[in-house]
Structures are given as structure tokens and as C-alpha cells.
Design a protein around this motif. Structure first.
Motif, PDB file in Angstrom:
ATOM      1  N   THR A 111     -20.168  53.268  28.868  1.00  0.00           N
ATOM      2  CA  THR A 111     -19.412  52.439  27.920  1.00  0.00           C
ATOM      3  C   THR A 111     -20.324  51.886  26.834  1.00  0.00           C
ATOM      4  OG1 THR A 111     -17.849  51.823  29.669  1.00  0.00           O
ATOM      5  CG2 THR A 111     -17.894  50.446  27.689  1.00  0.00           C
ATOM      6  N   GLY A 112     -21.521  51.456  27.239  1.00  0.00           N
ATOM      7  CA  GLY A 112     -22.469  50.945  26.257  1.00  0.00           C
ATOM      8  C   GLY A 112     -22.875  52.001  25.239  1.00  0.00           C
ATOM      9  N   PHE A 113     -23.088  53.234  25.720  1.00  0.00           N
ATOM     10  CA  PHE A 113     -23.423  54.326  24.809  1.00  0.00           C
ATOM     11  C   PHE A 113     -22.294  54.576  23.817  1.00  0.00           C
ATOM     12  CE2 PHE A 113     -26.485  56.306  28.092  1.00  0.00           C
ATOM     13  CZ  PHE A 113     -27.512  55.519  27.612  1.00  0.00           C
ATOM     14  N   HIS A 114     -21.053  54.589  24.323  1.00  0.00           N
ATOM     15  CA  HIS A 114     -19.905  54.859  23.457  1.00  0.00           C
ATOM     16  C   HIS A 114     -19.724  53.744  22.425  1.00  0.00           C
ATOM     17  CE1 HIS A 114     -17.947  57.659  26.690  1.00  0.00           C
ATOM     18  NE2 HIS A 114     -18.956  58.221  26.040  1.00  0.00           N
ATOM     19  N   VAL A 115     -19.855  52.511  22.861  1.00  0.00           N
ATOM     20  CA  VAL A 115     -19.706  51.387  21.931  1.00  0.00           C
ATOM     21  C   VAL A 115     -20.804  51.415  20.867  1.00  0.00           C
ATOM     22  CG1 VAL A 115     -19.794  48.873  21.720  1.00  0.00           C
ATOM     23  CG2 VAL A 115     -18.512  49.920  23.593  1.00  0.00           C
ATOM     24  N   THR A 116     -22.029  51.683  21.291  1.00  0.00           N
ATOM     25  CA  THR A 116     -23.135  51.764  20.334  1.00  0.00           C
ATOM     26  C   THR A 116     -22.928  52.906  19.352  1.00  0.00           C
ATOM     27  OG1 THR A 116     -24.651  50.870  21.999  1.00  0.00           O
ATOM     28  CG2 THR A 116     -25.629  51.979  20.103  1.00  0.00           C
ATOM     29  N   GLY A 117     -22.497  54.066  19.876  1.00  0.00           N
ATOM     30  CA  GLY A 117     -22.236  55.202  19.001  1.00  0.00           C
ATOM     31  C   GLY A 117     -21.135  54.918  17.998  1.00  0.00           C
ATOM     32  N   ALA A 118     -20.053  54.268  18.459  1.00  0.00           N
ATOM     33  CA  ALA A 118     -18.955  53.928  17.551  1.00  0.00           C
ATOM     34  C   ALA A 118     -19.415  52.939  16.483  1.00  0.00           C
ATOM     35  CB  ALA A 118     -17.784  53.348  18.348  1.00  0.00           C
ATOM     36  N   ALA A 119     -20.221  51.959  16.875  1.00  0.00           N
ATOM     37  CA  ALA A 119     -20.717  50.978  15.905  1.00  0.00           C
ATOM     38  C   ALA A 119     -21.607  51.640  14.849  1.00  0.00           C
ATOM     39  CB  ALA A 119     -21.486  49.874  16.632  1.00  0.00           C
ATOM     40  N   LEU A 120     -22.468  52.553  15.299  1.00  0.00           N
ATOM     41  CA  LEU A 120     -23.325  53.263  14.338  1.00  0.00           C
ATOM     42  C   LEU A 120     -22.504  54.153  13.415  1.00  0.00           C
ATOM     43  CD1 LEU A 120     -26.346  54.250  16.631  1.00  0.00           C
ATOM     44  CD2 LEU A 120     -26.296  52.504  14.842  1.00  0.00           C
TER      45      LEU A 120
END
Length: 278
Positions: free
Chosen positions: A14-23
Motif C-alpha cells: 500500500t505504501g508503494f502504491h500511495v507513493t507511486g500515485a503521489a509521484l
């Protein structure tokens, strides 16, 4: 314990997905803002309200015409890509497969060019192009931009060739191929991702280059798109038409985005082709 590991894995994902979406939002927001600005503004539509194509219409009629500037940029980019790909492919093969005195020194000297700011050699190159009759020439500008890409291209292609098993070349030579035949029929397919990566980098660099065209091109009808956009002015006292400029930025970015999306699979493979050998 298993449940704890599963929860940790889900939290990490989830953290990876959220970080990717934010970037993704961070990088896409300026592009979306530019796209919106290119179709908005007081001169975008006839009534001055809402969205329209007025900014693009003014851009198309600017100077020698948008088509002329785009064609000039395409010619320069194609020359740079063709020269870079052919030169670095042959040079990378020679440095990776052939043994001759000083080949490692030659490779190091080529890489050392990266330490020299290319702006310091623009004036000597300008004089040199005058000697060979390519001053104020799109072909001459393409050759100069190709020279700037040679260090990276040679490094990439040497790594790509070194990642291929030598048995492939030996089998082709045993079957009667010459060195050139083995390179063209066998090895070139194996290093295709590296070739695409070098060509893509050369295209993006040539398409967006500003300083070299500004110095080497003196005829306004031969300007490339970045130089033309820099000179995009209207009104009194040289005021900049920012809405038309935004339309020019979008027009300039579209070919780069399309080419990158078409070649991204080979681009990623090209960067990882030299990670493992054999």
C-alpha cells in the motif's frame, strides 16, 4: 506470525502504491496545467471566454510557420539519431569484441569527453563547420548534436555487446558469416534494446536542444522549435505571448511523449541488458 507478516506485506505494498500515485500526480500536474493553459486565456476563443484553439492558431502563423520549425527539428533529430546509432553501434562492437592496442585507452578518452562542458567547444565547432561548408546548416547541427551523444552511446553499446555470449558470434563465423554479417544478422538483434535506448536519448536531446541551434543557425527560417519558441513575442515592447508559448510547449512535448511510449519496453531492457553477462 503469518498474519503479522501478511499485514506487513500489505502495508508495504500500500505504501508503494500511495507513493507511486503521489509521484505520478506530482509529475503530471505541471503537464496538465500547461495543457489547460494552451487552450485557455483571453485570446483562446473568439469571445474571450472559455476554451478554444486561438493560441494554437497564433502559434501556427508565427514567423516562418509552425510546420517549418517542426520540419527543421525533425531533420536535425533524424540526422543526430542516425549518426549516433550507426557510430556507437560499430564503435561499441569494436570496443567489446575486438582487441587492438589502446582500445581501453580509447574508451576512457571518449568517456572523458563527458567531463568537458559542451558549451566550451561550441565556438570551435562553429568555426570548424564554416571550414567544411556546414555553417548555418541543419545537417551540420545534427552532426554536432550527434557528437555530444557519443560518450553515452559508446558506453551503452559496449555494455550491450559484452552482455551477449561470444558463442553466438563464433557460431555465425563457423557458418560462414563475416564479422559484418555476424554483427548484422545475429548480434544486432541481441543488442536491439541498447540501440533503441541510444537512439531515444539522441532524439530527446536533439529535439529539445536550445543552445547549439541558437549559435549554429543564423537564418530564421532554419530555426528549430525550441529557438522559435524562445523568440515567440508579440505586442509592444517585446511582450511575450504566454498563451501561444504554452501551446508551443505542448506541441513540442507531444512527439517526445509518443516516441517514449512506443519505445519504453526496449528502453527499460536497454538499461538492464548490461547488468548480467551470458
Amino acid at each position: 506470525m503469518t498474519g503479522t507478516k501478511g499485514t506487513t506485506a500489505r502495508a508495504r505494498t500500500t505504501g508503494f502504491h500511495v507513493t507511486g500515485a503521489a509521484l505520478a500526480v506530482l509529475f503530471l500536474l505541471p503537464m496538465l496545467w500547461t495543457l489547460y493553459s494552451s487552450v485557455s486565456g483571453s485570446r483562446a476563443s473568439d469571445d474571450g471566454v472559455g476554451l478554444g484553439t486561438g493560441n494554437y492558431e497564433r502559434l501556427a502563423d508565427y514567423g516562418s510557420g509552425l510546420g517549418t520549425y517542426l520540419l527543421n527539428t525533425v531533420v536535425v533529430s533524424l540526422v543526430a539519431v542516425a549518426v549516433t546509432v550507426v557510430t556507437t553501434t560499430l564503435g561499441g562492437y569494436a570496443l567489446a569484441r575486438l582487441t587492438f592496442p589502446g582500445h581501453n585507452l580509447l574508451f576512457l578518452v571518449t568517456l572523458a569527453i563527458l567531463m568537458v562542458p559542451y558549451t566550451t567547444i561550441l565556438v570551435p565547432l562553429y568555426i570548424l563547420l564554416g571550414w567544411i561548408g556546414l555553417q548555418n546548416s541543419l545537417v551540420g547541427l545534427g552532426l554536432v548534436l550527434a557528437v555530444f551523444q557519443l560518450p553515452f552511446g559508446l558506453f551503452m553499446m559496449r555494455s550491450s555487446f559484452e552482455a551477449l555470449p561470444r558463442e553466438l558470434e563464433e557460431a555465425a563465423l563457423i557458418d560462414g558469416c563475416t564479422i559484418g554479417g555476424a554483427l548484422w544478422r545475429v548480434l544486432l538483434r541481441g543488442v536491439l534494446p541498447g540501440v533503441v535506448t541510444v537512439g531515444l536519448f539522441a532524439f530527446l536531446a536533439a529535439w529539445n536542444e536550445f543552445v547549439a541551434p541558437l549559435i549554429f543557425l543564423t537564418d530564421g527560417s532554419k530555426f528549430t522549435l525550441p529557438v522559435a519558441l524562445f523568440n515567440l513575442q508579440s505586442g509592444s515592447l517585446g511582450s511575450v505571448d504566454f498563451e501561444a508559448l504554452q501551446a508551443g510547449v505542448v506541441t513540442s512535448a507531444i512527439p517526445c511523449v509518443v516516441v517514449f511510449l512506443m519505445l519504453q519496453r526496449h528502453y527499460v531492457r536497454g538499461f538492464t541488458s548490461g547488468a548480467l553477462k551470458g
